[in-house]
Design an enzyme around this catalytic site. Structure first.
Site, mmCIF file in Angstrom:
data_model
loop_
_atom_site.group_PDB
_atom_site.id
_atom_site.type_symbol
_atom_site.label_atom_id
_atom_site.label_comp_id
_atom_site.label_asym_id
_atom_site.label_seq_id
_atom_site.Cartn_x
_atom_site.Cartn_y
_atom_site.Cartn_z
ATOM 1 C CG HIS A 188 -1.997 -0.746 1.227
ATOM 2 N ND1 HIS A 188 -2.175 -2.282 1.495
ATOM 3 C CD2 HIS A 188 -3.235 -0.650 0.588
ATOM 4 C CE1 HIS A 188 -3.451 -2.499 1.337
ATOM 5 N NE2 HIS A 188 -4.083 -1.780 0.723
ATOM 6 C CD GLU A 427 -2.006 -10.041 -30.943
ATOM 7 O OE1 GLU A 427 -1.564 -9.011 -30.997
ATOM 8 O OE2 GLU A 427 -2.512 -10.616 -30.868
ATOM 9 C CG ASP A 451 1.589 -8.868 -33.054
ATOM 10 O OD1 ASP A 451 3.257 -9.530 -33.495
ATOM 11 O OD2 ASP A 451 0.834 -8.860 -31.599
ATOM 12 C CB CYS A 498 -4.462 -1.695 -27.439
ATOM 13 S SG CYS A 498 -4.537 -3.182 -27.728
HETATM 14 C C1 PEP Z 1 0.112 -5.555 -30.230
HETATM 15 O O1 PEP Z 1 0.147 -6.215 -30.693
HETATM 16 O O2 PEP Z 1 -0.482 -4.242 -31.307
HETATM 17 C C2 PEP Z 1 -0.408 -5.496 -29.046
HETATM 18 C C3 PEP Z 1 -0.783 -4.626 -28.561
HETATM 19 O O3 PEP Z 1 0.491 -6.316 -28.312
HETATM 20 P P1 PEP Z 1 1.886 -6.689 -27.759
HETATM 21 O O4 PEP Z 1 2.708 -5.756 -28.311
HETATM 22 O O5 PEP Z 1 1.326 -7.167 -26.456
HETATM 23 O O6 PEP Z 1 2.002 -8.213 -28.964
HETATM 24 MG MG MG Z 2 0.406 -8.408 -30.257
#
Ligand code: PEP
Ligand code: MG
Length: 544
Positions: A188, A427, A451, A498
């Site tokens: 914490h 991806e 990816d 992401c």
């Molecule tokens: C991606 O492939 O864009 C992703 C967010 O996953 P990682 O970079 O962890 O493979």
């Molecule tokens: Mg990925």
């Protein structure tokens, strides 16, 4: 100049004198005691006062660091009401004819040792807390005011350890940073430090000679320089100024919506690798966590993390986000992310190999353990589950079936869990091409552009020789993103990004025009992105 290293719990630079904090332990001799009844009355009066102090601390923490972080003081209040604890104090008073100071200190030590020896990580964490409350009561009994940890001048505090209550009481106007010998980055205390935005290092071996000397705490590089050389000092001052400029930007944009001039809103979330990153998420005012790369829990472990270990970590993140969305990506191990205890074979083409969902669907006991831990954490906030590296509808159905099996088990065991959204990483080109079918199966898509670029362009993202060719702006990649958004929306799925491309400010306008609903980026990219979004006007024609 001396250099010592540790583990940083918050990036940042602090420059100033070091001040070593030596705890004033309450004297706890077994010596001249009144009758056991009178000592019990003294103890009771001190306990009531301690409860009042904790109530004040709770209110202070509530205001400064939020309900979840303040909860520790409620836990302390409950511990001071615990029957076993009170019986133990009474037992020492009666059988040993001891003073209340001695009885409470000895009880604190005994309970702390017992908690520390337990298997349960939650109970282990309570070892410091029980010592903390006992010290508080002993201080009241011996008439010691709570020590002031800092002097009049701002300083970097150096201590063996800091309890949560000591940390929250620190006068922020005097505290430049802190360094401790002990403590864990999940305690914490560390959570509070991150939330309070104070550069801090733990696990630093210091000595008494440090007291009063000038130092630079470099949270970015996990080290502290004592009596820094002049050139290093000026470099660090420059770095600190840049941080301040960034801070100023943060201040003006915090709590503002991510909305364009013509009223289009987009969610901006943050990516994290472990619970330790949560402070940065709060500090940068992300609207949620769009990608929790759960495999880092496995990579940091010597062996498979247990369901309970995972649950506690997910729960901490979910609770700290206090109802904001937390998207936990299930184990994406393999390829460049290897843990020896998985005993994965060497492969000719690991990026095209046995990884992520392929491992989870063939080693189901590992997968189910993780799904159960995530489901259990979902009872404490808003959780979504996301499956990585999907190439087929079959995989999604199999993963969902296992998820349903875990839910059935938990129901049977009477264990609570919340409503969870289910999504997939898009991806692979295969996922893009069948996005219409996949969208029928899930609630959301999150584009993993790292990816997706690798697989679309047939370029190994790990190979530095190919950096020049790795082009996430390639029209093929951008068209894949557009197709995914359109397919998702046709079937009522929301769609985000992401991968790293989400933070590419040269594409923010393009993404908004494509209709993306969410961008999840590293915490420090959240506010710069907000700035761009708020400057765009999509009602105007895009510039050619
Ligand atoms: C991606 O492939 O864009 C992703 C967010 O996953 P990682 O970079 O962890 O493979
Ligand atoms: Mg990925």
């Amino acid at each position: 100049m001396e250099v010592a290293t540790g583990k940083s719990i918050l990036n940042g630079i602090a420059i100033g004198p070091l001040r070593i904090y030596r705890k004033a332990e309450a004297q706890a001799s077994a010596g001249t005691a009144l009758s056991p009844e009178e000592e019990w009355e003294r103890f009771e009066a001190a306990r009531v006062q301690a409860q009042e102090q904790l109530g004040v601390l709770y209110e202070k923490a509530l205001e400064e660091v939020g309900e979840d972080n303040a909860a520790i003081f409620e836990i302390h209040q409950m511990m001071l009401d615990d029957d076993d604890y009170l019986d133990a104090v009474k037992g020492i008073l009666e059988t040993q004819g001891a003073t209340a100071e001695y009885a409470v200190s000895a009880t604190g030590e005994n309970f702390s040792a017992a908690f520390a020896a337990m298997d349960d990580a939650y109970m282990q964490a309570r070892a410091t807390d029980v010592k903390d409350i006992s010290q508080r009561v002993a201080n009241i009994l011996s008439g010691k005011a709570e020590g002031s940890l800092l002097g009049d001048e701002p300083a970097i505090l150096v201590a063996d350890d800091l309890t949560p209550s000591e940390t929250v009481q620190l006068d922020k106007s005097k505290l430049l940073g802190f360094i401790t010998r002990h403590g864990s980055s999940n305690s914490h205390t560390a959570i509070l430090a991150r939330t309070m935005n104070i550069p801090a290092l733990i696990g630093v071996d210091f000595d008494e000679s440090w007291d009063g000397r000038l130092a630079v705490l470099d949270g970015y590089n996990h080290c502290v320089y004592i009596d820094p050389a002049a050139d290093l000092l000026s470099t660090m001052e420059e770095k600190q100024k840049n941080d301040l400029k960034h801070e100023a930007l943060l201040q003006t944009l915090k709590k503002k919506p991510n909305v364009t001039l013509d009223g289009r809103e987009i969610k901006v979330y943050a990516n994290i690798g472990n619970a330790g990153d949560i402070g940065l998420v709060l500090q940068n005012d992300a609207g949620g966590i769009g990608l929790f790369r759960s495999e880092f829990l496995y990579l940091e472990s010597e062996d498979y993390p247990t369901e309970e270990e995972q649950f506690l970590i997910y729960k901490r993140v979910v609770e700290t986000m206090a109802g904001k969305k937390v998207i936990i990506r299930t184990l994406d191990i393999g390829a460049d992310k290897q843990a020896a205890y998985f005993h994965l074979d060497q492969e000719e083409n690991p990026a095209l190999g046995y990884r992520a969902i392929r491992i989870c669907l063939t080693r189901q006991e590992i997968f189910k353990q993780q799904l159960r831990a995530i489901l259990r954490a979902s009872a404490f906030g808003t959780v979504s589950i996301m499956f990585p590296m999907i190439i087929s509808v079959r995989e999604v159905r199999d993963a969902k079936e296992l998820l349903e099996a875990c839910k059935a088990e938990l129901r049977q065991e009477g264990v609570a869990f919340g409503q969870v959204e289910v999504g997939i990483m898009v991806e692979t080109p295969a996922a893009v091409m069948i996005a219409d079918e996949l969208a029928e199966e899930v609630d959301f898509f999150s584009l993993g552009t790292n990816d997706l670029t690798q697989y679309t362009l047939a370029i190994d993202r790990q190979n530095p020789k190919l950096d020049h060719f790795y082009d996430p702006h390639h029209p093929a990649v951008l068209r894949m993103i557009r197709q995914t958004v359109e397919a998702g929306h046709r079937h009522g799925c929301w769609v985000g990004i992401c991968g790293e491309l989400g933070a590419d400010q040269t594409l923010t306008e393009t993404f908004l025009r494509m209709g993306l609903d969410e961008l999840s980026v590293s915490p420090s990219a959240v506010l710069p992105l907000r700035k761009i979004i708020r400057s765009l006007d999509l009602s105007k024609e895009p510039e050619a």
